[in-house]
Design a protein around this motif. Structure first.
Motif, PDB file in Angstrom:
ATOM      1  N   MET A 121       0.844  -1.197   0.000  1.00  0.00           N
ATOM      2  CA  MET A 121       0.000   0.000   0.000  1.00  0.00           C
ATOM      3  C   MET A 121       0.874   1.241   0.000  1.00  0.00           C
ATOM      4  SD  MET A 121      -2.764   1.300   2.874  1.00  0.00           S
ATOM      5  CE  MET A 121      -4.125   0.255   2.348  1.00  0.00           C
ATOM      6  N   SER A 122       0.469   2.234  -0.748  1.00  0.00           N
ATOM      7  CA  SER A 122       1.204   3.490  -0.793  1.00  0.00           C
ATOM      8  C   SER A 122       0.777   4.397   0.351  1.00  0.00           C
ATOM      9  CB  SER A 122       0.975   4.197  -2.133  1.00  0.00           C
ATOM     10  OG  SER A 122      -0.381   4.591  -2.250  1.00  0.00           O
ATOM     11  N   LEU A 123       1.642   5.364   0.671  1.00  0.00           N
ATOM     12  CA  LEU A 123       1.299   6.327   1.709  1.00  0.00           C
ATOM     13  C   LEU A 123       0.044   7.110   1.330  1.00  0.00           C
ATOM     14  CD1 LEU A 123       4.788   7.731   2.751  1.00  0.00           C
ATOM     15  CD2 LEU A 123       3.230   6.359   4.138  1.00  0.00           C
ATOM     16  N   ARG A 124      -0.049   7.429   0.054  1.00  0.00           N
ATOM     17  CA  ARG A 124      -1.215   8.195  -0.400  1.00  0.00           C
ATOM     18  C   ARG A 124      -2.498   7.406  -0.172  1.00  0.00           C
ATOM     19  NH1 ARG A 124      -1.995  10.698  -6.505  1.00  0.00           N
ATOM     20  NH2 ARG A 124      -4.023  11.681  -6.149  1.00  0.00           N
ATOM     21  N   ALA A 125      -2.477   6.109  -0.539  1.00  0.00           N
ATOM     22  CA  ALA A 125      -3.672   5.280  -0.342  1.00  0.00           C
ATOM     23  C   ALA A 125      -3.954   5.090   1.146  1.00  0.00           C
ATOM     24  CB  ALA A 125      -3.478   3.925  -1.017  1.00  0.00           C
ATOM     25  N   PHE A 126      -2.875   4.924   1.950  1.00  0.00           N
ATOM     26  CA  PHE A 126      -3.070   4.731   3.389  1.00  0.00           C
ATOM     27  C   PHE A 126      -3.714   5.955   4.024  1.00  0.00           C
ATOM     28  CE2 PHE A 126      -1.365   5.430   7.682  1.00  0.00           C
ATOM     29  CZ  PHE A 126      -1.919   4.334   8.335  1.00  0.00           C
ATOM     30  N   PHE A 127      -3.140   7.140   3.767  1.00  0.00           N
ATOM     31  CA  PHE A 127      -3.695   8.349   4.368  1.00  0.00           C
ATOM     32  C   PHE A 127      -5.083   8.664   3.807  1.00  0.00           C
ATOM     33  CE2 PHE A 127       0.804   9.251   5.428  1.00  0.00           C
ATOM     34  CZ  PHE A 127       0.637   9.408   6.790  1.00  0.00           C
ATOM     35  N   SER A 128      -5.313   8.331   2.545  1.00  0.00           N
ATOM     36  CA  SER A 128      -6.655   8.520   1.994  1.00  0.00           C
ATOM     37  C   SER A 128      -7.655   7.627   2.714  1.00  0.00           C
ATOM     38  CB  SER A 128      -6.650   8.227   0.497  1.00  0.00           C
ATOM     39  OG  SER A 128      -5.798   9.109  -0.197  1.00  0.00           O
ATOM     40  N   THR A 129      -7.236   6.377   2.985  1.00  0.00           N
ATOM     41  CA  THR A 129      -8.120   5.460   3.707  1.00  0.00           C
ATOM     42  C   THR A 129      -8.383   5.952   5.129  1.00  0.00           C
ATOM     43  OG1 THR A 129      -7.254   3.614   2.402  1.00  0.00           O
ATOM     44  CG2 THR A 129      -8.412   3.081   4.439  1.00  0.00           C
ATOM     45  N   VAL A 130      -7.303   6.404   5.801  1.00  0.00           N
ATOM     46  CA  VAL A 130      -7.458   6.892   7.180  1.00  0.00           C
ATOM     47  C   VAL A 130      -8.370   8.116   7.220  1.00  0.00           C
ATOM     48  CG1 VAL A 130      -6.244   7.920   9.138  1.00  0.00           C
ATOM     49  CG2 VAL A 130      -5.279   5.935   7.961  1.00  0.00           C
ATOM     50  N   VAL A 131      -8.103   9.062   6.317  1.00  0.00           N
ATOM     51  CA  VAL A 131      -8.934  10.271   6.290  1.00  0.00           C
ATOM     52  C   VAL A 131     -10.375   9.921   5.933  1.00  0.00           C
ATOM     53  CG1 VAL A 131      -9.293  12.466   5.108  1.00  0.00           C
ATOM     54  CG2 VAL A 131      -7.000  11.800   5.784  1.00  0.00           C
ATOM     55  N   GLY A 132     -10.553   9.006   4.975  1.00  0.00           N
ATOM     56  CA  GLY A 132     -11.907   8.584   4.633  1.00  0.00           C
ATOM     57  C   GLY A 132     -12.611   7.922   5.805  1.00  0.00           C
ATOM     58  N   GLY A 133     -11.866   7.070   6.563  1.00  0.00           N
ATOM     59  CA  GLY A 133     -12.463   6.447   7.739  1.00  0.00           C
ATOM     60  C   GLY A 133     -12.838   7.458   8.805  1.00  0.00           C
ATOM     61  N   LEU A 134     -11.955   8.450   9.026  1.00  0.00           N
ATOM     62  CA  LEU A 134     -12.266   9.484  10.009  1.00  0.00           C
ATOM     63  C   LEU A 134     -13.465  10.323   9.575  1.00  0.00           C
ATOM     64  CD1 LEU A 134      -8.683  10.663  11.027  1.00  0.00           C
ATOM     65  CD2 LEU A 134     -10.245   9.196  12.325  1.00  0.00           C
ATOM     66  N   VAL A 135     -13.530  10.619   8.287  1.00  0.00           N
ATOM     67  CA  VAL A 135     -14.684  11.379   7.780  1.00  0.00           C
ATOM     68  C   VAL A 135     -15.965  10.568   7.961  1.00  0.00           C
ATOM     69  CG1 VAL A 135     -15.735  12.320   5.692  1.00  0.00           C
ATOM     70  CG2 VAL A 135     -13.338  12.773   6.166  1.00  0.00           C
ATOM     71  N   LEU A 136     -15.892   9.261   7.622  1.00  0.00           N
ATOM     72  CA  LEU A 136     -17.070   8.402   7.799  1.00  0.00           C
ATOM     73  C   LEU A 136     -17.464   8.327   9.266  1.00  0.00           C
ATOM     74  CD1 LEU A 136     -19.123   6.434   6.606  1.00  0.00           C
ATOM     75  CD2 LEU A 136     -17.425   4.609   6.877  1.00  0.00           C
ATOM     76  N   LEU A 137     -16.452   8.199  10.157  1.00  0.00           N
ATOM     77  CA  LEU A 137     -16.736   8.155  11.582  1.00  0.00           C
ATOM     78  C   LEU A 137     -17.367   9.459  12.057  1.00  0.00           C
ATOM     79  CD1 LEU A 137     -16.424   6.433  14.137  1.00  0.00           C
ATOM     80  CD2 LEU A 137     -14.179   7.483  14.472  1.00  0.00           C
ATOM     81  N   THR A 138     -16.883  10.576  11.539  1.00  0.00           N
ATOM     82  CA  THR A 138     -17.457  11.874  11.899  1.00  0.00           C
ATOM     83  C   THR A 138     -18.895  11.996  11.415  1.00  0.00           C
ATOM     84  OG1 THR A 138     -15.249  12.871  11.760  1.00  0.00           O
ATOM     85  CG2 THR A 138     -17.134  14.357  11.707  1.00  0.00           C
ATOM     86  N   VAL A 139     -19.143  11.542  10.178  1.00  0.00           N
ATOM     87  CA  VAL A 139     -20.503  11.612   9.637  1.00  0.00           C
ATOM     88  C   VAL A 139     -21.450  10.737  10.460  1.00  0.00           C
ATOM     89  CG1 VAL A 139     -21.929  11.056   7.630  1.00  0.00           C
ATOM     90  CG2 VAL A 139     -19.745  12.224   7.320  1.00  0.00           C
TER      91      VAL A 139
END
Length: 496
Positions: free
Chosen positions: A1-19
């Protein structure tokens, strides 16, 4: 996994958790607001029902015992007509706040019974109706209204208790969801930190250590190609750079050894020649042979030194050109005549068109390139074979070609043909040299905005083509250099 994909996944998970958290908060707030409204309506319903009960009892007391003394006057000095008006107003307010079907039906029953009570109170005494019967009829309607009001109070009390229990349930769910979301957030952060330390920071540290060690002289050190895609690419790039630098260093050491060896041969020949001239009587024939040997060895030395100087100037970006508009036919002819006069044992052919083929170039440098190509063709071709030098004008381009019938080269040899200090395996045994001639020639042609192409097959010879931009026939043309100038450039050719 690339750093870009990892941070995108983390940010997406945090956004989903926030929503999800925001949605749950909205749902919880709405539910609590609805339950608070229900509780408030229930309290208000109980208050109105009790107030209606009190007013009914006061009204009944005032009508049945108007002169009786009351310890507390709930009517606040109101007369029966005023009380009746208040009763009607309270019934309308109870209709307005009734929220359930059962409550509305009960309020309707209370209204019907209150109106029946008021009607019984105001009904005139008819024939055969005693006052006791009249009072009994009114009290019956009053008692029915009071029972309905008690049932209405109980309905509101039940609604209030249900709302309180529901609020407690939602509060427990909110606590549980908050705990779960907090644990999920902490777990996510822990996993992110673990992943970064395990799969990102450790490869970066290893890469930094490898780079630092390589800089301190550890040429064998390489970075592990692990971790995220970006770090693997960085490690791979560093390893390729380290391999390239190590290979260049090995080539430079081999080049120095080759230069020392190649310089030793002509120096040994010169030393031997001078030693022979000091022994006894020197005949004219021996002197001629010695001088001829000395000239050849000096020419080799001058050629090697010239290649080294040109390579140094090119790498330093200090290659100076003095471009002139010249006829490539005359340049090719001068080179062919030079090698024809040397009696090389080969057949040199010059193929040129009838019309002038003009280029704007540094004539001495262009002759140097042609000298290198023709010299290589003669060195690596068997004696008696043919070497062809041709000039061709093709639209806006000029093509100078040197074709031989020599040993040729494989595809593997062609890949490193123009790399400095590299020579094909079969060329090392055929002729001395340090492997700079073709590299210098290519850089010279590229400095003129042209290119060099080569076609070759093992055992079938080689064809080198120089492509340059052609100038129009109306451009000013300068004369060809004199023989003396040509002689000064003979030693500037390079060997392959």
């Amino acid at each position: 996994m690339s750093l870009r994909a990892f941070f995108s996944t983390v940010v997406g998970g945090l956004v989903l958790l926030t929503v999800v958290s925001a949605t749950l908060l909205v749902v919880l707030t709405t539910a609590l607001e609805r339950m608070a409204s229900t509780l408030s309506e229930s309290v208000e319903g109980v208050r109105q029902a009790e107030e209606l009960e009190v007013d009914l009892l006061v009204h009944s007391r005032l009508l049945m015992a108007p002169g009786a003394h009351m310890v507390a006057d709930p009517s606040r000095g109101r007369s029966p007509p005023q009380l009746e008006a208040d009763l009607r107003r309270q019934l309308l307010e109870m209709h307005a706040i009734a929220s359930t079907q059962e409550e509305r039906q009960t309020v309707a029953e209370v209204q019907q019974q209150v109106f029946a009570y008021l009607a019984a109170q105001h009904a005139p005494l008819g024939p055969g109706v005693s006052p006791a019967q009249h009072e009994t009829s009114a009290m019956t309607s009053l008692n029915a209204a009071l029972r309905s009001l008690e049932r209405l109070i109980q309905i509101n009390v039940d609604q209030a208790q249900e709302a309180r229990q529901s609020a407690a349930h939602w509060s427990e769910m909110a606590d549980l969801l908050g705990l779960l979301l907090g644990l999920l957030l902490l777990t996510t952060l822990g996993l992110v930190v673990f992943w970064l330390r395990r799969f990102a920071l450790r490869p970066v540290t290893a890469l930094r250590s490898a780079m630092a060690g390589f800089g301190r002289g550890g040429r064998h050190l390489r970075a592990p190609e692990e971790g995220p895609l970006e770090i693997r690419d960085m490690a791979r790039t560093f390893n390729e750079m380290a391999d390239s630098l190590t290979h260049q260093q090995e080539q430079q050491l081999a080049f120095l050894a080759g230069v020392a060896h190649d310089l030793r041969n002509p120096l040994s020949a010169l030393k031997l020649s001078t030693a022979l001239t000091n022994r006894g009587e020197v005949t004219p024939e021996r002197m001629q042979r010695t001088l001829s040997l000395v000239r050849r060895q000096v020419a080799r030395l001058d050629q090697m030194v010239g290649d080294l100087l040109d390579a140094t100037r090119i790498e330093a970006g200090k290659l100076e050109l003095q471009p002139e508009v010249r006829d490539t036919r005359e340049l090719a002819r001068s080179v062919v005549e030079l090698y024809q006069s040397s009696d090389s044992g080969h057949t040199l052919e010059l193929v040129v068109p009838d019309a002038a083929v003009l280029v704007r170039a540094d004539p001495s440098r262009l002759e140097q390139v042609l000298n290198n190509l023709v010299s290589n063709a003669l060195k690596y071709s068997p004696s008696g074979s043919r070497v062809e030098v041709s000039v061709r004008g093709d639209g806006e381009h000029v093509v100078l070609a040197v074709a031989d019938q020599g040993i040729g080269m494989s595809q593997e040899d062609l890949q490193g043909l123009f790399v400095p200090f590299q020579r094909a395996g079969n060329a090392k045994q055929r002729a001395p040299g340090v492997g700079l001639g073709l590299s210098v020639s290519r850089r010279i042609i590229e400095a003129h905005g042209g290119r060099i192409e080569v076609e070759s097959q093992p055992g079938q010879g080689s064809v080198f083509r120089v492509h340059l931009a052609r100038v129009s026939a109306g451009s000013p043309r300068t004369p060809v250099p004199s023989d003396e100038e040509e002689g000064s450039e003979e030693g500037s050719g390079a060997m392959h």
